[in-house]
Design a protein around this motif. Structure first.
Motif, PDB file in Angstrom:
ATOM      1  N   SER A 148       0.931  -1.142   0.119  1.00 62.71           N
ATOM      2  CA  SER A 148       0.180  -0.015  -0.114  1.00 62.71           C
ATOM      3  C   SER A 148       0.771   1.090   0.084  1.00 62.71           C
ATOM      4  CB  SER A 148      -0.909   0.018   1.256  1.00 62.71           C
ATOM      5  OG  SER A 148      -1.749  -1.150   1.171  1.00 62.71           O
ATOM      6  N   ARG A 149       1.985   1.292   0.840  1.00 58.24           N
ATOM      7  CA  ARG A 149       2.799   2.419   0.903  1.00 58.24           C
ATOM      8  C   ARG A 149       3.541   2.719  -0.437  1.00 58.24           C
ATOM      9  NH1 ARG A 149       5.380   1.365   6.818  1.00 58.24           N
ATOM     10  NH2 ARG A 149       3.531   2.035   7.964  1.00 58.24           N
ATOM     11  N   ARG A 150       3.832   1.583  -1.093  1.00 55.94           N
ATOM     12  CA  ARG A 150       4.760   1.513  -2.346  1.00 55.94           C
ATOM     13  C   ARG A 150       3.754   2.372  -3.324  1.00 55.94           C
ATOM     14  NH1 ARG A 150       9.745   2.043  -4.790  1.00 55.94           N
ATOM     15  NH2 ARG A 150       9.446   1.671  -7.193  1.00 55.94           N
ATOM     16  N   ILE A 151       2.840   1.644  -3.617  1.00 55.93           N
ATOM     17  CA  ILE A 151       1.510   2.264  -4.513  1.00 55.93           C
ATOM     18  C   ILE A 151       1.377   3.672  -4.256  1.00 55.93           C
ATOM     19  CG2 ILE A 151      -0.625   1.874  -5.454  1.00 55.93           C
ATOM     20  CD1 ILE A 151      -0.306  -1.266  -5.480  1.00 55.93           C
ATOM     21  N   THR A 152       1.018   4.004  -3.113  1.00 60.88           N
ATOM     22  CA  THR A 152       0.722   5.382  -2.561  1.00 60.88           C
ATOM     23  C   THR A 152       1.995   6.237  -3.059  1.00 60.88           C
ATOM     24  OG1 THR A 152      -0.474   4.728  -0.832  1.00 60.88           O
ATOM     25  CG2 THR A 152       0.282   7.144  -0.767  1.00 60.88           C
ATOM     26  N   SER A 153       3.137   5.894  -3.050  1.00 62.61           N
ATOM     27  CA  SER A 153       4.265   6.386  -3.495  1.00 62.61           C
ATOM     28  C   SER A 153       4.318   6.764  -4.830  1.00 62.61           C
ATOM     29  CB  SER A 153       5.541   6.057  -2.846  1.00 62.61           C
ATOM     30  OG  SER A 153       5.764   6.110  -1.560  1.00 62.61           O
ATOM     31  N   ARG A 161       5.529  13.549 -12.331  1.00 58.03           N
ATOM     32  CA  ARG A 161       6.162  13.796 -13.495  1.00 58.03           C
ATOM     33  C   ARG A 161       5.205  13.251 -14.891  1.00 58.03           C
ATOM     34  NH1 ARG A 161       9.257   7.771 -12.316  1.00 58.03           N
ATOM     35  NH2 ARG A 161       7.450   6.356 -13.018  1.00 58.03           N
ATOM     36  N   GLY A 162       4.054  12.860 -14.530  1.00 61.44           N
ATOM     37  CA  GLY A 162       3.097  12.615 -15.826  1.00 61.44           C
ATOM     38  C   GLY A 162       3.306  11.433 -16.404  1.00 61.44           C
ATOM     39  N   TYR A 163       3.903  10.181 -16.024  1.00 62.74           N
ATOM     40  CA  TYR A 163       4.002   9.101 -16.873  1.00 62.74           C
ATOM     41  C   TYR A 163       4.338   7.989 -15.894  1.00 62.74           C
ATOM     42  CZ  TYR A 163       9.166  10.234 -16.834  1.00 62.74           C
ATOM     43  OH  TYR A 163      10.269  10.778 -16.207  1.00 62.74           O
ATOM     44  N   THR A 164       4.437   6.544 -16.214  1.00 65.53           N
ATOM     45  CA  THR A 164       4.588   5.297 -15.601  1.00 65.53           C
ATOM     46  C   THR A 164       5.671   4.835 -16.387  1.00 65.53           C
ATOM     47  OG1 THR A 164       3.273   4.068 -16.959  1.00 65.53           O
ATOM     48  CG2 THR A 164       2.370   5.130 -14.962  1.00 65.53           C
ATOM     49  N   VAL A 165       6.657   4.115 -15.502  1.00 65.54           N
ATOM     50  CA  VAL A 165       7.684   3.316 -15.986  1.00 65.54           C
ATOM     51  C   VAL A 165       7.542   2.058 -15.565  1.00 65.54           C
ATOM     52  CG1 VAL A 165      10.265   3.138 -16.218  1.00 65.54           C
ATOM     53  CG2 VAL A 165       9.156   5.333 -15.898  1.00 65.54           C
ATOM     54  N   GLU A 166       7.241   1.027 -16.288  1.00 64.81           N
ATOM     55  CA  GLU A 166       7.002  -0.307 -15.879  1.00 64.81           C
ATOM     56  C   GLU A 166       8.119  -1.077 -15.992  1.00 64.81           C
ATOM     57  OE1 GLU A 166       5.138  -2.606 -14.124  1.00 64.81           O
ATOM     58  OE2 GLU A 166       3.536  -2.088 -15.134  1.00 64.81           O
ATOM     59  N   ARG A 167       8.717  -1.863 -14.862  1.00 69.13           N
ATOM     60  CA  ARG A 167       9.875  -2.581 -14.968  1.00 69.13           C
ATOM     61  C   ARG A 167       9.606  -3.917 -15.674  1.00 69.13           C
ATOM     62  NH1 ARG A 167      13.090  -1.506 -10.428  1.00 69.13           N
ATOM     63  NH2 ARG A 167      12.267  -0.133  -9.052  1.00 69.13           N
ATOM     64  N   THR A 192      -8.018 -13.022 -12.523  1.00 71.82           N
ATOM     65  CA  THR A 192      -7.454 -11.565 -12.735  1.00 71.82           C
ATOM     66  C   THR A 192      -6.857 -10.890 -11.468  1.00 71.82           C
ATOM     67  OG1 THR A 192      -9.498 -10.275 -13.132  1.00 71.82           O
ATOM     68  CG2 THR A 192      -8.202 -11.248 -14.961  1.00 71.82           C
ATOM     69  N   ALA A 193      -8.004 -11.079 -10.383  1.00 67.59           N
ATOM     70  CA  ALA A 193      -7.659 -10.289  -9.150  1.00 67.59           C
ATOM     71  C   ALA A 193      -6.605 -11.060  -8.501  1.00 67.59           C
ATOM     72  CB  ALA A 193      -8.632 -10.518  -8.286  1.00 67.59           C
ATOM     73  N   HIS A 194      -6.348 -12.480  -8.509  1.00 68.27           N
ATOM     74  CA  HIS A 194      -5.199 -13.369  -7.856  1.00 68.27           C
ATOM     75  C   HIS A 194      -3.803 -12.960  -8.746  1.00 68.27           C
ATOM     76  CE1 HIS A 194      -7.192 -15.449  -4.749  1.00 68.27           C
ATOM     77  NE2 HIS A 194      -8.136 -16.006  -5.411  1.00 68.27           N
ATOM     78  N   LEU A 195      -4.138 -12.853 -10.008  1.00 72.23           N
ATOM     79  CA  LEU A 195      -3.050 -12.839 -10.854  1.00 72.23           C
ATOM     80  C   LEU A 195      -2.438 -11.248 -10.648  1.00 72.23           C
ATOM     81  CD1 LEU A 195      -1.718 -13.880 -13.484  1.00 72.23           C
ATOM     82  CD2 LEU A 195      -2.949 -12.267 -14.845  1.00 72.23           C
ATOM     83  N   ALA A 196      -3.293 -10.178 -10.288  1.00 72.56           N
ATOM     84  CA  ALA A 196      -2.767  -8.892 -10.001  1.00 72.56           C
ATOM     85  C   ALA A 196      -2.042  -8.849  -8.642  1.00 72.56           C
ATOM     86  CB  ALA A 196      -3.988  -7.950 -10.004  1.00 72.56           C
ATOM     87  N   ARG A 197      -2.586  -9.550  -7.941  1.00 71.54           N
ATOM     88  CA  ARG A 197      -2.115  -9.564  -6.341  1.00 71.54           C
ATOM     89  C   ARG A 197      -0.646 -10.394  -6.436  1.00 71.54           C
ATOM     90  NH1 ARG A 197      -3.730  -9.534  -0.963  1.00 71.54           N
ATOM     91  NH2 ARG A 197      -1.782  -9.615   0.391  1.00 71.54           N
ATOM     92  N   ALA A 198      -0.758 -11.470  -7.018  1.00 75.52           N
ATOM     93  CA  ALA A 198       0.835 -12.210  -7.173  1.00 75.52           C
ATOM     94  C   ALA A 198       1.598 -11.565  -7.733  1.00 75.52           C
ATOM     95  CB  ALA A 198       0.297 -13.413  -7.921  1.00 75.52           C
ATOM     96  N   PHE A 199       1.240 -10.722  -9.043  1.00 79.90           N
ATOM     97  CA  PHE A 199       2.413  -9.750  -9.706  1.00 79.90           C
ATOM     98  C   PHE A 199       2.954  -8.568  -8.746  1.00 79.90           C
ATOM     99  CE2 PHE A 199       2.894  -6.137 -12.583  1.00 79.90           C
ATOM    100  CZ  PHE A 199       4.061  -6.499 -13.050  1.00 79.90           C
ATOM    101  N   ALA A 200       1.978  -8.085  -8.131  1.00 77.39           N
ATOM    102  CA  ALA A 200       2.120  -6.905  -6.902  1.00 77.39           C
ATOM    103  C   ALA A 200       2.981  -7.461  -5.858  1.00 77.39           C
ATOM    104  CB  ALA A 200       1.075  -6.192  -6.449  1.00 77.39           C
ATOM    105  N   ASP A 201       2.790  -8.706  -5.514  1.00 77.43           N
ATOM    106  CA  ASP A 201       3.851  -9.277  -4.408  1.00 77.43           C
ATOM    107  C   ASP A 201       4.884  -9.510  -4.648  1.00 77.43           C
ATOM    108  OD1 ASP A 201       1.836  -8.661  -2.444  1.00 77.43           O
ATOM    109  OD2 ASP A 201       0.891 -10.889  -2.624  1.00 77.43           O
ATOM    110  N   LEU A 202       5.290  -9.962  -6.053  1.00 77.81           N
ATOM    111  CA  LEU A 202       6.409 -10.417  -6.289  1.00 77.81           C
ATOM    112  C   LEU A 202       7.306  -9.350  -7.062  1.00 77.81           C
ATOM    113  CD1 LEU A 202       5.113 -13.949  -7.914  1.00 77.81           C
ATOM    114  CD2 LEU A 202       6.522 -13.688  -5.725  1.00 77.81           C
ATOM    115  N   THR A 203       6.923  -8.369  -7.504  1.00 76.04           N
ATOM    116  CA  THR A 203       7.750  -7.418  -8.233  1.00 76.04           C
ATOM    117  C   THR A 203       7.657  -6.167  -7.542  1.00 76.04           C
ATOM    118  OG1 THR A 203       8.296  -6.673 -10.384  1.00 76.04           O
ATOM    119  CG2 THR A 203       5.864  -6.453  -9.816  1.00 76.04           C
ATOM    120  N   VAL A 204       8.556  -5.227  -7.778  1.00 73.37           N
ATOM    121  CA  VAL A 204       8.546  -3.793  -7.309  1.00 73.37           C
ATOM    122  C   VAL A 204       7.946  -3.038  -8.121  1.00 73.37           C
ATOM    123  CG1 VAL A 204       9.902  -1.933  -6.982  1.00 73.37           C
ATOM    124  CG2 VAL A 204      10.839  -4.075  -6.214  1.00 73.37           C
TER     125      VAL A 204
END
Length: 274
Positions: A148-153, A161-167, A192-204
């Protein structure tokens, strides 16, 4: 349609609409009957209220393909990477057009649907009010405090800055392959919800400016900028997909090109005949 589109989740009564637009009830009813027949608006049979309809998305796809094609092609040529345009459609983000190729062989296909569940769609949610951001985040379940803190930041920096940078990570490649294989209807279902959660937990999530050290190589999947409509709502996004290692200077250069393309598309939306 501008009135309904300004609050796509709200249902307006006929009285609301005629009062806001300053038209007679008879005129409003005639217009809404026609719009309903084309599914541009939806009429609730219980409340008789009207809301944004699914026919608008289908109507917008071919226009997006044609009108913004030149901008996409120029972006692909200047960036030497694939460029693509995506549009928000209810609870999904759908790729509507692409141009160019990625030298790595990976690519984003037209028609790819990404669920509008955290962490996907950051370039759409960064400018949304706090309640919408909370609902978006909760769509993948109960995130950890650290996530939650990471996504808030990340959302705060995207607004700045006006854009996203996906790793470009192993997890990104796996999720990308899974999304291509899934045939979704845009609803954030259990998969898709589990997929999103797994992705968020495993990457920065995302790359922040402070993490872009100049003497290091950064594996970047996509750089995306929001496209605002006349009402200041993020309706689309434009991206480049290098799928390779870049220096901090490369990321800055590509982000400037993507943001410039977004502003050109906004100008075309504002002056469709120009």
């Amino acid at each position: 349609m501008r009135l309904l589109g300004s609050q796509p989740t709200r249902a307006f009564s006929l009285a609301d609409i005629t009062r806001e637009l300053g038209i007679s009830r008879a005129t409003g009813h005639a217009i809404l009957t026609t719009l309903s027949a084309h599914h541009w608006v939806v009429r609730d049979v219980d409340t008789a209220a009207y809301s944004w309809g699914p026919g608008i998305a289908a109507l917008a796809k071919p226009a997006g393909d044609r009108v913004f094609r030149g901008v996409l092609q120029q972006l692909a040529e200047s960036s030497a990477a694939q460029a693509f345009l995506a549009r928000r459609e209810d609870k999904a983000i759908v790729v509507t057009d692409t141009a160019g190729e990625s030298s790595s062989g990976m690519r984003i296909d037209r028609g790819l649907r990404m669920p509008l569940v955290a962490p996907f769609g950051r370039d759409y949610l960064a400018w949304s009010p706090a309640p919408a951001q909370r609902a978006w985040l909760q769509g993948m379940g109960r995130p950890s405090t650290a996530l939650s803190r990471r996504i808030t930041s990340v959302l705060s920096e995207i607004r700045h800055r006006g854009y996203t940078v996906e790793r470009l990570s192993r997890e990104y490649r796996q999720v990308h392959a899974a999304l291509r294989a899934l045939r979704g209807d845009g609803e954030p279902d259990a998969i898709t919800a589990h997929l999103a959660r797994a992705f968020a937990d495993l990457t920065v999530i995302d790359v922040l400016d402070a993490e872009l050290t100049e003497n290091s190589a950064h594996s970047i999947a996509t750089i995306s900028a929001p496209i605002f409509d006349d009402d200041g709502v993020v309706a689309m996004s434009v991206s480049v997909a290098p799928f390779t290692d870049l220096t901090a200077s490369d990321v800055t250069r590509l982000s400037e090109q993507v943001c410039a393309a977004a502003r050109r598309i906004e100008a075309q939306i504002a002056s469709p005949t120009s």
